[in-house]
Design a protein around this motif. Structure first.
Motif, PDB file in Angstrom:
ATOM      1  N   PHE A  86       0.840  -1.199   0.000  1.00 47.22           N
ATOM      2  CA  PHE A  86       0.000   0.000   0.000  1.00 47.22           C
ATOM      3  C   PHE A  86       0.875   1.248   0.000  1.00 47.22           C
ATOM      4  O   PHE A  86       1.979   1.261   0.547  1.00 47.22           O
ATOM      5  N   GLU A  87       0.357   2.282  -0.630  1.00 49.56           N
ATOM      6  CA  GLU A  87       1.024   3.583  -0.617  1.00 49.56           C
ATOM      7  C   GLU A  87       0.060   4.633  -0.086  1.00 49.56           C
ATOM      8  O   GLU A  87      -1.153   4.511  -0.256  1.00 49.56           O
ATOM      9  N   GLU A  88       0.630   5.644   0.543  1.00 47.62           N
ATOM     10  CA  GLU A  88      -0.202   6.734   1.030  1.00 47.62           C
ATOM     11  C   GLU A  88      -0.815   7.487  -0.151  1.00 47.62           C
ATOM     12  O   GLU A  88      -0.142   7.810  -1.120  1.00 47.62           O
ATOM     13  N   GLU A  89      -2.118   7.724  -0.057  1.00 54.79           N
ATOM     14  CA  GLU A  89      -2.790   8.506  -1.096  1.00 54.79           C
ATOM     15  C   GLU A  89      -2.354   9.956  -0.981  1.00 54.79           C
ATOM     16  O   GLU A  89      -2.486  10.572   0.059  1.00 54.79           O
ATOM     17  N   ARG A  90      -1.821  10.504  -2.062  1.00 51.92           N
ATOM     18  CA  ARG A  90      -1.326  11.868  -2.035  1.00 51.92           C
ATOM     19  C   ARG A  90      -2.444  12.893  -2.237  1.00 51.92           C
ATOM     20  O   ARG A  90      -2.367  14.007  -1.741  1.00 51.92           O
ATOM     21  N   GLU A  91      -3.457  12.526  -3.001  1.00 49.89           N
ATOM     22  CA  GLU A  91      -4.478  13.526  -3.298  1.00 49.89           C
ATOM     23  C   GLU A  91      -5.231  13.921  -2.039  1.00 49.89           C
ATOM     24  O   GLU A  91      -5.663  13.103  -1.246  1.00 49.89           O
ATOM     25  N   ASN A  92      -5.398  15.218  -1.867  1.00 45.74           N
ATOM     26  CA  ASN A  92      -6.076  15.751  -0.708  1.00 45.74           C
ATOM     27  C   ASN A  92      -7.110  16.768  -1.176  1.00 45.74           C
ATOM     28  O   ASN A  92      -6.986  17.335  -2.260  1.00 45.74           O
ATOM     29  N   THR A  93      -8.124  16.987  -0.381  1.00 45.04           N
ATOM     30  CA  THR A  93      -9.085  18.052  -0.633  1.00 45.04           C
ATOM     31  C   THR A  93      -8.856  19.151   0.387  1.00 45.04           C
ATOM     32  O   THR A  93      -8.716  18.874   1.588  1.00 45.04           O
ATOM     33  N   VAL A  94      -8.800  20.387  -0.083  1.00 48.34           N
ATOM     34  CA  VAL A  94      -8.603  21.540   0.791  1.00 48.34           C
ATOM     35  C   VAL A  94      -9.849  22.418   0.734  1.00 48.34           C
ATOM     36  O   VAL A  94     -10.350  22.712  -0.350  1.00 48.34           O
ATOM     37  N   MET A  95     -10.340  22.807   1.901  1.00 48.49           N
ATOM     38  CA  MET A  95     -11.464  23.725   1.986  1.00 48.49           C
ATOM     39  C   MET A  95     -11.014  25.009   2.682  1.00 48.49           C
ATOM     40  O   MET A  95     -10.305  24.957   3.695  1.00 48.49           O
ATOM     41  N   LEU A  96     -11.405  26.141   2.110  1.00 47.38           N
ATOM     42  CA  LEU A  96     -11.151  27.437   2.732  1.00 47.38           C
ATOM     43  C   LEU A  96     -12.457  27.937   3.341  1.00 47.38           C
ATOM     44  O   LEU A  96     -13.449  28.120   2.626  1.00 47.38           O
ATOM     45  N   LEU A  97     -12.484  28.138   4.650  1.00 47.80           N
ATOM     46  CA  LEU A  97     -13.646  28.714   5.314  1.00 47.80           C
ATOM     47  C   LEU A  97     -13.341  30.192   5.527  1.00 47.80           C
ATOM     48  O   LEU A  97     -12.531  30.552   6.393  1.00 47.80           O
ATOM     49  N   VAL A  98     -13.959  31.042   4.723  1.00 51.79           N
ATOM     50  CA  VAL A  98     -13.606  32.458   4.673  1.00 51.79           C
ATOM     51  C   VAL A  98     -14.672  33.299   5.381  1.00 51.79           C
ATOM     52  O   VAL A  98     -15.844  33.313   4.971  1.00 51.79           O
ATOM     53  N   ASP A  99     -14.255  33.991   6.418  1.00 51.33           N
ATOM     54  CA  ASP A  99     -15.132  34.868   7.197  1.00 51.33           C
ATOM     55  C   ASP A  99     -15.380  36.159   6.411  1.00 51.33           C
ATOM     56  O   ASP A  99     -14.446  36.915   6.135  1.00 51.33           O
ATOM     57  N   VAL A 100     -16.646  36.402   6.032  1.00 49.93           N
ATOM     58  CA  VAL A 100     -16.993  37.611   5.279  1.00 49.93           C
ATOM     59  C   VAL A 100     -17.898  38.530   6.095  1.00 49.93           C
ATOM     60  O   VAL A 100     -18.643  39.343   5.553  1.00 49.93           O
ATOM     61  N   SER A 101     -17.826  38.439   7.418  1.00 49.82           N
ATOM     62  CA  SER A 101     -18.623  39.304   8.282  1.00 49.82           C
ATOM     63  C   SER A 101     -18.100  40.738   8.238  1.00 49.82           C
ATOM     64  O   SER A 101     -17.044  41.016   7.659  1.00 49.82           O
ATOM     65  N   GLY A 102     -18.828  41.660   8.867  1.00 49.78           N
ATOM     66  CA  GLY A 102     -18.514  43.074   8.772  1.00 49.78           C
ATOM     67  C   GLY A 102     -17.150  43.459   9.289  1.00 49.78           C
ATOM     68  O   GLY A 102     -16.526  44.414   8.787  1.00 49.78           O
ATOM     69  N   SER A 103     -16.624  42.733  10.259  1.00 44.11           N
ATOM     70  CA  SER A 103     -15.336  43.098  10.865  1.00 44.11           C
ATOM     71  C   SER A 103     -14.156  42.892   9.923  1.00 44.11           C
ATOM     72  O   SER A 103     -13.059  43.388  10.186  1.00 44.11           O
ATOM     73  N   ARG A 104     -14.370  42.202   8.811  1.00 41.40           N
ATOM     74  CA  ARG A 104     -13.271  42.003   7.851  1.00 41.40           C
ATOM     75  C   ARG A 104     -12.890  43.317   7.172  1.00 41.40           C
ATOM     76  O   ARG A 104     -11.820  43.433   6.568  1.00 41.40           O
ATOM     77  N   GLU A 105     -13.763  44.325   7.246  1.00 43.49           N
ATOM     78  CA  GLU A 105     -13.526  45.592   6.565  1.00 43.49           C
ATOM     79  C   GLU A 105     -12.683  46.557   7.399  1.00 43.49           C
ATOM     80  O   GLU A 105     -12.564  47.731   7.068  1.00 43.49           O
ATOM     81  N   PHE A 106     -12.095  46.036   8.479  1.00 38.19           N
ATOM     82  CA  PHE A 106     -11.279  46.881   9.353  1.00 38.19           C
ATOM     83  C   PHE A 106      -9.799  46.716   9.012  1.00 38.19           C
ATOM     84  O   PHE A 106      -9.336  45.627   8.675  1.00 38.19           O
ATOM     85  N   GLY A 107      -9.051  47.809   9.112  1.00 43.24           N
ATOM     86  CA  GLY A 107      -7.609  47.766   8.894  1.00 43.24           C
ATOM     87  C   GLY A 107      -7.029  49.159   9.051  1.00 43.24           C
ATOM     88  O   GLY A 107      -7.539  50.115   8.457  1.00 43.24           O
ATOM     89  N   THR A 108      -5.986  49.294   9.861  1.00 43.04           N
ATOM     90  CA  THR A 108      -5.408  50.614  10.122  1.00 43.04           C
ATOM     91  C   THR A 108      -3.953  50.724   9.686  1.00 43.04           C
ATOM     92  O   THR A 108      -3.373  51.801   9.751  1.00 43.04           O
ATOM     93  N   GLN A 109      -3.361  49.621   9.239  1.00 44.22           N
ATOM     94  CA  GLN A 109      -1.949  49.638   8.889  1.00 44.22           C
ATOM     95  C   GLN A 109      -1.785  49.577   7.365  1.00 44.22           C
ATOM     96  O   GLN A 109      -2.122  50.506   6.682  1.00 44.22           O
ATOM     97  N   GLU A 110      -1.336  48.466   6.836  1.00 42.66           N
ATOM     98  CA  GLU A 110      -1.058  48.381   5.397  1.00 42.66           C
ATOM     99  C   GLU A 110      -2.281  48.024   4.565  1.00 42.66           C
ATOM    100  O   GLU A 110      -2.369  48.391   3.391  1.00 42.66           O
ATOM    101  N   ARG A 111      -3.240  47.299   5.155  1.00 37.79           N
ATOM    102  CA  ARG A 111      -4.365  46.812   4.363  1.00 37.79           C
ATOM    103  C   ARG A 111      -5.506  46.414   5.283  1.00 37.79           C
ATOM    104  O   ARG A 111      -5.329  46.237   6.485  1.00 37.79           O
ATOM    105  N   PHE A 112      -6.679  46.258   4.687  1.00 36.97           N
ATOM    106  CA  PHE A 112      -7.824  45.742   5.427  1.00 36.97           C
ATOM    107  C   PHE A 112      -7.634  44.238   5.649  1.00 36.97           C
ATOM    108  O   PHE A 112      -6.927  43.562   4.900  1.00 36.97           O
ATOM    109  N   LYS A 113      -8.342  43.731   6.655  1.00 39.17           N
ATOM    110  CA  LYS A 113      -8.270  42.291   6.916  1.00 39.17           C
ATOM    111  C   LYS A 113      -8.759  41.489   5.710  1.00 39.17           C
ATOM    112  O   LYS A 113      -8.198  40.441   5.386  1.00 39.17           O
TER     113      LYS A 113
END
Length: 288
Positions: free
Chosen positions: A71-98
């Protein structure tokens, strides 16, 4: 956003993040996020010391001498990105917004994923799941994800990590690696986090801004709750106010750290004015 401007932004994100994936993250990603399954590879004759549980009895009977399955280790993987799109993402005071930092990190992870021939999908969430992009392979799919990261407008502004984690557990049947990109301005999500990490491999990317950790001494300041809409004047020249604000932030960090450690969640904090490449590489090396 005009179509021409959007295509230009997508191209800028692609050039920067695909370059990082190709030249920096390729090897680190490969070793840090491996497939978890075992797939049949071949049979060979039994050798002294082999595990007898792997004997292939059908082949053994056919040739009248013992053979085992490899047997060999299966290399294929599934990646999921859980992206927070709530109102607080629009905050940023330095180089960029969150939200801008989240877009770059998500795009970098997406290109690293397809370079490794893995599938990538996205869950956009506020206080409910706003959009689900099923996992697929290919550059075209990643460019679609980047366009959504740049233009997506959520219906609601509040946050519920619980709703996103429950959706992940129910929607993705096979084991996956799930990156949660959020400022984690939420409570009472530990149980759903525990369940999700039992089925999948959950990684927390805590995105924050320096002014969420400490207040500047600039006198009266009007603060607005980006998710609930309330406003409040505070006197930042008062050291007691600044100290209480900093103490509340430290308490929040300690609670998050306890939650992640208790449930075996790998995590990293990335500030809006920091080099996220360094932080991601540190995370990848810790997992290798």
């Amino acid at each position: 956003m005009e179509t021409t401007e959007l295509l230009k932004k997508v191209r800028q994100i692609e050039i920067k993040t695909r370059g990082l994936s190709n030249h920096i993250f390729a090897g680190e990603y490969h070793s840090a996020f491996k497939g978890r399954g075992m797939a049949f590879s071949e049979v060979r004759e039994y050798q002294y010391g082999d595990d007898v549980r792997n004997i292939d009895w059908n082949v053994t009977a056919r040739f009248n001498r013992p053979f085992i399955k490899i047997f060999e280790e299966e290399r294929e993987n599934t990646v999921m990105l859980l992206v927070d799109v709530s109102g607080s993402r629009e905050f940023g005071t330095q180089e960029r917004f969150k939200k801008n930092l989240v877009t770059e990190i998500a795009a970098t992870l997406a290109f690293s994923t397809i370079q490794n021939n893995d599938k990538i999908g996205v869950i956009f969430f506020s206080d409910h799941v706003e959009q689900f992009i099923p996992p697929q392979k290919g550059k075209r799919h990643v460019l679609h994800i980047i366009r959504e990261l740049l233009t997506f407008q959520p219906q609601n502004r509040k946050t519920s990590l619980n709703s996103a984690l429950v959706y992940l557990t129910n929607a993705i049947k096979k084991h996956c690696t799930a990156f949660v990109l959020s400022d984690f301005m939420d409570h009472d999500f530990e149980k759903s986090l525990q369940i999700a990490n039992h089925k999948h491999d959950v990684v927390a990317l805590h995105i924050y801004d320096q002014r969420e950790a400490e207040l500047p001494n600039i006198g009266l300041m009007l603060l607005t709750d980006a998710e609930r809409g309330g406003q409040k004047w505070i006197d930042t020249s008062d050291s007691a106010v600044r100290n209480a604000y900093a103490a509340a932030w430290q308490k929040h960090l300690e609670q998050l750290k306890t939650t992640f450690t208790k449930n075996g969640i790998d995590s990293v904090r990335i500030r809006t004015d920091e080099d996220y490449v360094k932080q991601l590489l540190l995370l990848f090396k810790q997992r290798s």
